[in-house]
Enzyme design. Structure first.
Site, PDB file in Angstrom:
ATOM      1  N   SER A  63     -59.480  70.493 -44.851  1.00  0.00           N
ATOM      2  CA  SER A  63     -59.751  72.053 -44.973  1.00  0.00           C
ATOM      3  C   SER A  63     -59.372  73.351 -44.229  1.00  0.00           C
ATOM      4  O   SER A  63     -60.521  74.063 -44.504  1.00  0.00           O
ATOM      5  CB  SER A  63     -60.963  71.739 -46.025  1.00  0.00           C
ATOM      6  OG  SER A  63     -60.475  71.031 -47.538  1.00  0.00           O
ATOM      7  N   LYS A  66     -58.193  76.110 -44.222  1.00  0.00           N
ATOM      8  CA  LYS A  66     -58.211  77.142 -45.495  1.00  0.00           C
ATOM      9  C   LYS A  66     -59.521  78.401 -44.096  1.00  0.00           C
ATOM     10  O   LYS A  66     -58.761  79.521 -45.199  1.00  0.00           O
ATOM     11  CB  LYS A  66     -59.604  76.854 -46.484  1.00  0.00           C
ATOM     12  CG  LYS A  66     -59.136  75.416 -47.259  1.00  0.00           C
ATOM     13  CD  LYS A  66     -60.072  74.967 -47.991  1.00  0.00           C
ATOM     14  CE  LYS A  66     -59.020  73.933 -48.411  1.00  0.00           C
ATOM     15  NZ  LYS A  66     -60.508  73.198 -49.460  1.00  0.00           N
ATOM     16  N   TYR A 188     -49.507  74.102 -50.023  1.00  0.00           N
ATOM     17  CA  TYR A 188     -50.448  73.262 -49.579  1.00  0.00           C
ATOM     18  C   TYR A 188     -51.369  71.879 -48.809  1.00  0.00           C
ATOM     19  O   TYR A 188     -52.351  71.852 -47.903  1.00  0.00           O
ATOM     20  CB  TYR A 188     -52.184  73.642 -50.857  1.00  0.00           C
ATOM     21  CG  TYR A 188     -53.609  73.220 -51.154  1.00  0.00           C
ATOM     22  CD1 TYR A 188     -54.223  73.939 -50.077  1.00  0.00           C
ATOM     23  CD2 TYR A 188     -53.732  72.026 -51.386  1.00  0.00           C
ATOM     24  CE1 TYR A 188     -55.661  73.628 -50.197  1.00  0.00           C
ATOM     25  CE2 TYR A 188     -55.194  71.633 -51.182  1.00  0.00           C
ATOM     26  CZ  TYR A 188     -56.124  72.043 -50.874  1.00  0.00           C
ATOM     27  OH  TYR A 188     -57.066  71.850 -50.940  1.00  0.00           O
ATOM     28  N   TYR A 239     -69.255  73.688 -48.466  1.00  0.00           N
ATOM     29  CA  TYR A 239     -69.282  73.743 -50.219  1.00  0.00           C
ATOM     30  C   TYR A 239     -70.831  73.187 -50.306  1.00  0.00           C
ATOM     31  O   TYR A 239     -71.278  74.647 -49.930  1.00  0.00           O
ATOM     32  CB  TYR A 239     -68.721  72.218 -50.471  1.00  0.00           C
ATOM     33  CG  TYR A 239     -67.267  71.234 -49.504  1.00  0.00           C
ATOM     34  CD1 TYR A 239     -66.333  73.004 -49.963  1.00  0.00           C
ATOM     35  CD2 TYR A 239     -67.311  71.377 -48.256  1.00  0.00           C
ATOM     36  CE1 TYR A 239     -65.025  72.820 -49.359  1.00  0.00           C
ATOM     37  CE2 TYR A 239     -65.977  70.762 -48.101  1.00  0.00           C
ATOM     38  CZ  TYR A 239     -64.425  71.530 -48.440  1.00  0.00           C
ATOM     39  OH  TYR A 239     -63.785  71.400 -47.548  1.00  0.00           O
ATOM     40  N   VAL A 257     -62.286  67.409 -44.865  1.00  0.00           N
ATOM     41  CA  VAL A 257     -62.202  65.518 -45.278  1.00  0.00           C
ATOM     42  C   VAL A 257     -61.820  64.733 -44.534  1.00  0.00           C
ATOM     43  O   VAL A 257     -62.220  63.438 -44.702  1.00  0.00           O
ATOM     44  CB  VAL A 257     -61.768  65.446 -46.420  1.00  0.00           C
ATOM     45  CG1 VAL A 257     -62.638  66.674 -48.052  1.00  0.00           C
ATOM     46  CG2 VAL A 257     -60.198  65.398 -46.857  1.00  0.00           C
TER      47      VAL A 257
HETATM   48  N1  GLN Z   1     -56.448  68.111 -49.225  1.00  0.00           N
HETATM   49  C1  GLN Z   1     -57.799  68.098 -49.662  1.00  0.00           C
HETATM   50  C2  GLN Z   1     -57.628  68.206 -50.713  1.00  0.00           C
HETATM   51  O1  GLN Z   1     -56.859  69.342 -51.312  1.00  0.00           O
HETATM   52  C3  GLN Z   1     -58.801  69.168 -48.401  1.00  0.00           C
HETATM   53  C4  GLN Z   1     -60.473  68.876 -48.945  1.00  0.00           C
HETATM   54  C5  GLN Z   1     -60.918  69.234 -48.307  1.00  0.00           C
HETATM   55  O2  GLN Z   1     -61.446  68.103 -46.763  1.00  0.00           O
HETATM   56  N2  GLN Z   1     -62.054  69.635 -48.623  1.00  0.00           N
HETATM   57  O3  GLN Z   1     -58.365  68.071 -51.673  1.00  0.00           O
END
Ligand code: GLN
Length: 303
Positions: A63, A66, A188, A239, A257
């Site tokens: 993430s 993003k 994505y 988050y 993650v």
């Molecule tokens: N690729 C992961 C997902 O879409 C990214 C989530 C994350 O890093 N929080 O679930």
């Protein structure tokens, strides 16, 4: 300030936490990562680089991507982006579906999965190759031409991506996805699969410390847009733990993650820390602690 000495002190202090938490396993390819890893890097706006531990080892950025897709989209689309995605903290897990129906398919912010899918959709429409544009940007800003996707992670995530598929289809039902859903998901998953080291990412987020100016001197974002991205990182980047992160670290930050977290000290540097063990909200246990120690030791925060 002796940044190297600070990083060494932080690394020693967090040692007992390394390996705590759980490595993400809902993407099976991520579960294979050694939980004993820890690295941290600091890249100053004038090009100095410091690091400790596994700071040169590539990991799955997930993430953290993003932030960069948001910046690349804002640079091309300006405020139009905010018609399709909000900028409020969600207070819900990053992959939550519940809010979307109440809010007519408009995700709360660009850093939860639903919001990031909308941004990838827009970047794909604007460029024809969202993941390629992202990889090129990260290669140039990090100075690492070898920075690349991890096809095993991308495939693993596609196979197990039912939640993201649900989010994308649900938003499409509200007219908030422009491209075929399968294409958006593909870009994505590949964007999340990029592998980069702490050194790469500390450098690559330097444009946010330089108020929108890229490593080579040209501008990606206006000063105001760079402020907007930093502000959304501070309020939404971790988050449903964004309040705790702001309280402890006091910097704009974005986690993934894979166990990485980037953070920005405007006018000074980009930071990146990596340790794969995650807390219940999906943020690196040792990583958050390291950033907490860093700002506490140095007094460097936005407050
Ligand atoms: N690729 C992961 C997902 O879409 C990214 C989530 C994350 O890093 N929080 O679930």
């Amino acid at each position: 300030m002796d940044y190297q000495a600070v990083l060494d002190e932080v690394a020693t202090a967090v040692r007992p936490l390394i390996g705590q938490g759980r490595v993400a396993n809902y993407i099976p390819a991520l579960a294979a990562v050694d939980p004993g890893r820890f690295g941290m890097a600091l890249a100053t706006v004038d090009g100095q680089l410091f690091g400790v531990g596994d700071w040169r080892v590539p990991f799955s950025i997930q993430s953290i991507s993003k932030v960069f897709t948001l910046a690349l989209t804002l640079a091309r689309d300006g405020d139009a982006v905010w018609r399709r995605v909000g900028k409020e903290p969600s207070g819900n897990p990053f992959n939550s579906l519940v809010q979307l129906e109440y809010e007519q398919g408009i995700p709360r912010n660009p850093f939860i999965n639903a919001g990031a899918l909308v941004i990838t959709d827009r970047l794909l429409r604007l460029t024809g190759d969202a993941r390629g544009v992202l990889r090129e940007f990260l290669r140039v800003e990090s100075g690492n031409p070898a920075l690349d996707f991890d096809p095993v992670v991308a495939a693993s995530e596609a196979t197990h991506g039912h939640r993201n598929a649900a989010l994308a289809h649900f938003m499409a039902s509200y007219g908030n996805i422009e491209n075929p859903v399968a294409d958006v998901l593909d870009h994505y998953f590949w964007q999340c699969s990029l592998s980069a080291s702490c050194a790469d990412l500390a450098r690559a987020c330097g444009f946010l410390a330089r108020h929108g100016q890229r490593a080579g001197g040209e501008r990606l974002l206006t000063r105001s847009q760079a402020k907007q991205v930093n502000a959304v990182m501070l309020t939404c980047g971790t988050y449903d733990a964004a309040g705790d992160f702001a309280y402890r670290v006091g910097l704009p930050g974005k986690s993934g993650v894979g166990g990485g977290i980037i953070a920005v000290i405007p006018n000074l540097c980009g930071l990146c820390v990596w340790s794969p063990g995650l807390d219940a909200r999906g943020n690196s246990v040792a990583g958050v602690e390291a950033l907490d120690r860093f700002t506490t030791l140095t007094g460097l925060s936005v407050f």
